[in-house]
Design a protein around this motif. Sequence first.
Motif, PDB file in Angstrom:
ATOM      1  N   SER A 247      52.338 -20.147  -4.489  1.00  8.77           N
ATOM      2  CA  SER A 247      50.959 -20.562  -4.741  1.00  8.77           C
ATOM      3  C   SER A 247      50.769 -21.945  -4.121  1.00  8.77           C
ATOM      4  O   SER A 247      51.592 -22.836  -4.317  1.00  8.77           O
ATOM      5  CB  SER A 247      50.643 -20.557  -6.241  1.00  8.77           C
ATOM      6  N   LEU A 284      49.900 -21.673 -14.778  1.00  6.05           N
ATOM      7  CA  LEU A 284      49.390 -20.705 -13.806  1.00  6.05           C
ATOM      8  C   LEU A 284      48.487 -19.709 -14.521  1.00  6.05           C
ATOM      9  O   LEU A 284      48.874 -19.169 -15.559  1.00  6.05           O
ATOM     10  CB  LEU A 284      50.559 -19.974 -13.137  1.00  6.05           C
ATOM     11  N   ALA A 372      47.711 -25.192 -11.968  1.00 12.05           N
ATOM     12  CA  ALA A 372      46.772 -24.423 -11.140  1.00 12.05           C
ATOM     13  C   ALA A 372      45.504 -24.147 -11.939  1.00 12.05           C
ATOM     14  O   ALA A 372      45.226 -23.007 -12.322  1.00 12.05           O
ATOM     15  CB  ALA A 372      47.418 -23.132 -10.667  1.00 12.05           C
ATOM     16  N   PHE A 376      43.097 -21.685  -5.716  1.00 12.29           N
ATOM     17  CA  PHE A 376      44.313 -21.854  -4.929  1.00 12.29           C
ATOM     18  C   PHE A 376      44.549 -20.633  -4.044  1.00 12.29           C
ATOM     19  O   PHE A 376      43.972 -19.557  -4.243  1.00 12.29           O
ATOM     20  CB  PHE A 376      45.533 -22.103  -5.828  1.00 12.29           C
ATOM     21  N   PHE A 378      47.492 -18.003  -2.372  1.00 13.69           N
ATOM     22  CA  PHE A 378      48.829 -17.511  -2.718  1.00 13.69           C
ATOM     23  C   PHE A 378      49.301 -16.486  -1.698  1.00 13.69           C
ATOM     24  O   PHE A 378      48.506 -15.840  -1.010  1.00 13.69           O
ATOM     25  CB  PHE A 378      48.852 -16.909  -4.130  1.00 13.69           C
ATOM     26  N   THR A 393      43.389 -15.437  -2.315  1.00 17.39           N
ATOM     27  CA  THR A 393      42.860 -16.614  -2.987  1.00 17.39           C
ATOM     28  C   THR A 393      42.439 -16.243  -4.402  1.00 17.39           C
ATOM     29  O   THR A 393      41.960 -15.125  -4.629  1.00 17.39           O
ATOM     30  CB  THR A 393      41.626 -17.197  -2.250  1.00 17.39           C
ATOM     31  N   TYR A 394      42.652 -17.169  -5.324  1.00 15.83           N
ATOM     32  CA  TYR A 394      42.111 -16.989  -6.673  1.00 15.83           C
ATOM     33  C   TYR A 394      41.205 -18.174  -6.965  1.00 15.83           C
ATOM     34  O   TYR A 394      41.629 -19.329  -6.908  1.00 15.83           O
ATOM     35  CB  TYR A 394      43.227 -16.910  -7.722  1.00 15.83           C
TER      36      TYR A 394
END
Length: 397
Positions: A247, A284, A372, A376, A378, A393-394
């Motif tokens: 990440s 996370l 996070a 971010f 990943f 992406t999240y």
Amino acid sequence: ESAIKNNERVDVHLTKAQNEYVLAGNNMGFSLVKCMDNLDTQDVLLSPLSVQIALGMLAIGAEGETLDEIVATMGYGDSRRETISYLATLSEQIKRLDSDSELSISNALLLNDNGLTSILKSYLDVLSLYQDCRVFSCDFSIEQTLVCNEVNAWSSDVTNGLIPRVIAPEELLPSYVAVLINSLSFSGVWDHTFDKENTYDEPFWGGPGTSSKKPMMHQRNLFYYFEDEKCQALTMDYGNGAFRFMSILPCKGFAISDIVESLNEVSFREMIESSKEIDVEVSLPQFEFESEIALNKLFDGIGLRQMFTDKANFSSMAETGSGKVFISVAKQKSHIKVDESGSKASAASRFDADIFTALPSGSFYGIKVFKADHPFLFTIFERSSGTIIFIGTYTGN
């Protein structure tokens, strides 16, 4: 046998040229992500490996400038045989590296059995030789519902239920010659799992000044960690360490798009190789989302254009009575779930072959905090070769 029994980590063995193909494939993945809009505000998931395998299936049936463009865009060199041989070798090896992780790669071909076009036996023979491929056949004008049900059942089966619907009857047009599908599914258990008792709702800042409550997982452990002035990067292993989750969290003042802009195979490798195993306090988010990406536009952005036009040459795929075979739709559906035990991710890349009848930095000492709580990037990648299986992406939106 003993390595599998003891679940020792096994490396992928590729030739020097094939290792260069890995770098080219990763670069193509980064290039596709750079062509995406709204990276900072929407969740996306792309499997560069699935795209490459699907393009390899197309390359088998392409000729002339169309073949040249596909192979050149993939960056492997100028040989179709080397391209599809590499993809077959990598696909076969990468599935058998970790008994605690499951990576399945499956291919399907839907043939329009309407008597107007004929898929060449030579194409099917090479396809089955290099990529184990399930063939479905029907008349797309009258049996589309039945075959779509069969294909969707196949997709659900090979992706462990993550992608139960890859095509709808109304999408299977009578003019289609064929539909090619690559399906890729990954399921991995964290080497260091999160304790569910340490998961609780916390603010996640999806945009400037806006937050929402998300279930945040917490643990402190030894992880591979990297930081510079733009980002922090945390690498977590699955199972025996053959597959890894990285990440990449933008630092204050930077967004995902800023990180992606400077990200390529070289900077990605440097991030991995510069990471140090240190004590990290990790927060996370637990997340799950689906993504559907129209690849046509992204391919255009990286120079893969001819196969979508009336100049396309797929003469080694099919014989048609009139008109020319071209690719009308290229899309990828994907699904990912990240929780305390690990990750599950799937992607299905689809290419619809139609007929044209008319023109249309920092210090590594002490405990590091990796929180996070904002958007971010990943990746899920194979350790020994560096092959990127998924990139996403999240954003929490």
